[in-house]
Design a protein around this motif. Structure first.
Motif, short mmCIF file in Angstrom:
data_model
loop_
_atom_site.label_atom_id
_atom_site.label_comp_id
_atom_site.label_asym_id
_atom_site.label_seq_id
_atom_site.Cartn_x
_atom_site.Cartn_y
_atom_site.Cartn_z
N GLY A 83 0.67 -1.25 0.34
CA GLY A 83 0.41 -0.08 -0.03
C GLY A 83 0.80 1.21 0.08
O GLY A 83 1.78 1.23 -0.05
N PRO A 84 0.16 2.47 0.25
CA PRO A 84 -1.41 2.56 0.26
C PRO A 84 -2.35 2.26 -0.70
O PRO A 84 -1.78 2.65 -1.94
N SER A 85 -2.94 1.94 -0.42
CA SER A 85 -4.13 1.72 -1.88
C SER A 85 -5.22 2.85 -1.83
O SER A 85 -5.09 3.14 -0.81
N ILE A 86 -6.30 3.17 -2.38
CA ILE A 86 -7.45 3.47 -2.91
C ILE A 86 -8.28 3.32 -1.76
O ILE A 86 -8.46 4.41 -0.83
N ARG A 87 -8.82 2.23 -0.89
CA ARG A 87 -9.62 1.75 -0.03
C ARG A 87 -8.51 2.14 1.60
O ARG A 87 -9.17 2.79 1.69
N GLU A 88 -7.52 2.08 1.65
CA GLU A 88 -6.66 2.95 2.47
C GLU A 88 -6.77 3.89 2.74
O GLU A 88 -7.43 4.49 4.19
N HIS A 89 -6.66 4.91 1.46
CA HIS A 89 -6.99 6.10 1.72
C HIS A 89 -8.56 6.39 1.78
O HIS A 89 -8.78 7.93 2.56
N CYS A 90 -9.39 6.31 1.10
CA CYS A 90 -10.65 5.71 2.27
C CYS A 90 -11.47 5.65 3.47
O CYS A 90 -11.56 7.05 3.91
N VAL A 91 -10.45 5.25 3.60
CA VAL A 91 -10.71 5.32 5.48
C VAL A 91 -10.11 6.40 5.86
O VAL A 91 -10.39 6.83 7.21
N SER A 92 -8.79 7.04 5.34
CA SER A 92 -8.12 7.82 6.46
C SER A 92 -8.80 9.21 6.37
O SER A 92 -8.99 9.75 6.78
N TYR A 93 -9.57 9.30 4.59
CA TYR A 93 -10.43 10.13 4.52
C TYR A 93 -12.16 10.78 4.70
O TYR A 93 -12.37 10.82 5.65
N ALA A 94 -12.35 9.01 5.55
CA ALA A 94 -13.33 8.83 6.22
C ALA A 94 -13.13 9.33 7.49
O ALA A 94 -14.19 9.72 8.40
N LEU A 95 -12.09 9.52 7.82
CA LEU A 95 -11.76 10.26 9.25
C LEU A 95 -12.62 11.85 9.19
O LEU A 95 -12.79 12.51 11.15
N VAL A 96 -12.08 12.97 8.19
CA VAL A 96 -12.55 13.65 8.21
C VAL A 96 -13.25 13.74 8.76
O VAL A 96 -13.66 15.35 9.20
N GLN A 111 -11.67 10.41 -6.80
CA GLN A 111 -11.05 11.37 -6.73
C GLN A 111 -10.21 11.18 -5.55
O GLN A 111 -9.16 11.77 -6.43
N ILE A 112 -9.56 9.92 -5.27
CA ILE A 112 -8.33 9.69 -3.78
C ILE A 112 -7.91 9.80 -5.83
O ILE A 112 -6.08 9.49 -5.59
N ALA A 113 -8.32 8.25 -6.58
CA ALA A 113 -7.68 7.60 -6.93
C ALA A 113 -6.68 8.80 -7.82
O ALA A 113 -5.68 8.63 -8.50
N ALA A 114 -7.10 10.25 -8.04
CA ALA A 114 -6.59 10.79 -9.31
C ALA A 114 -5.52 12.11 -8.02
O ALA A 114 -5.06 12.24 -9.13
N SER A 115 -5.54 12.27 -7.07
CA SER A 115 -4.90 13.07 -6.84
C SER A 115 -3.75 12.13 -5.27
O SER A 115 -3.01 12.88 -4.89
N GLU A 116 -4.15 11.01 -5.13
CA GLU A 116 -2.87 10.57 -3.94
C GLU A 116 -2.23 9.80 -4.53
O GLU A 116 -2.57 8.91 -5.53
N TYR A 117 -1.48 9.22 -4.16
CA TYR A 117 -0.16 8.29 -4.71
C TYR A 117 -0.96 6.78 -4.10
O TYR A 117 -1.25 6.51 -2.77
N CYS A 118 -0.83 5.68 -5.06
CA CYS A 118 -1.79 4.74 -4.78
C CYS A 118 -1.20 3.05 -5.86
O CYS A 118 -0.79 3.63 -6.80
N PHE A 119 -1.15 1.84 -4.52
CA PHE A 119 -0.96 1.21 -5.35
C PHE A 119 -1.96 -0.23 -4.66
O PHE A 119 -1.63 0.16 -3.27
N ASP A 120 -1.21 -0.94 -4.98
CA ASP A 120 -1.48 -1.65 -3.65
C ASP A 120 -3.01 -2.55 -4.28
O ASP A 120 -3.39 -3.00 -3.35
#
Length: 134
Positions: A46-59, A112-121
Motif C-alpha cells: 500500500g497505500p491503496s485507494i481503499r486505505e486512503h478512503c479510510v483516512s479520508y473518512a476520519l475527516v 477523486q482519491i485515485a486521481a489525487s493520491e499516490y496509490c498502489f497495491d
C-alpha cells in the motif's frame, strides 16, 4: 499492542469476517486498522485507494484539501471532531469502522482519491470499477 501484532490480528480478523475477499482488501484493512490504532500506516504494502478512503473518512464533515508542497501534492485534512483521530482508536472499533470501506462497495470519493493520491497495491477489480465509472 505493537504495530506488527495489530497488523497480524487485523489481517486475521478480516479473513475471518470476509473469507472470500481478495488479499488486496485484507491488506487494506490491516494497514487501515494499524493507522487508526497507532497513527502509522503500512506493513502489508500500500497505500491503496481503499486505505486512503479510510483516512479520508476520519475527516467526517471536515475538509480534505489537496495542497502543493515542495515534496509534491499532499492532502491536508481538517477533521470535524466527531471521530477519534488516527492513533486513538481501540482495535475492535477500528476494525468495525474500516471493514465496510475496505470490503464494501467502493466509496464515491475513490475516484477523486485515485486521481489525487499516490496509490498502489489496489484490488484489480477496484481499478476496473473506477475505469468503468469514468
Amino acid at each position: 499492542m505493537e504495530m506488527p501484532e495489530i497488523l497480524k490480528q487485523a489481517l486475521e480478523w478480516g479473513k475471518a469476517q470476509h473469507p472470500d475477499a481478495s488479499q488486496f482488501r485484507h491488506a487494506a484493512l490491516a494497514n487501515s486498522v494499524s493507522y487508526l490504532v497507532t497513527g502509522f500506516s503500512g506493513g502489508y504494502g500500500g497505500p491503496s485507494i481503499r486505505e486512503h478512503c479510510v483516512s479520508y473518512a476520519l475527516v467526517g464533515d471536515g475538509y480534505n484539501i489537496p495542497t502543493q508542497t515542495n515534496l509534491g501534492l499532499m492532502t491536508m485534512s481538517f477533521p470535524e471532531g466527531r471521530l477519534p483521530q488516527a492513533g486513538n482508536w481501540e482495535f475492535g472499533r477500528a476494525c468495525e469502522f474500516a471493514a465496510p470501506i475496505c470490503y464494501g462497495q467502493l466509496p464515491a470519493i475513490a475516484g477523486q482519491i485515485a486521481a489525487s493520491e499516490y496509490c498502489f497495491d489496489d484490488d484489480p477489480n477496484d481499478l476496473l470499477e473506477l475505469q468503468a465509472s469514468l
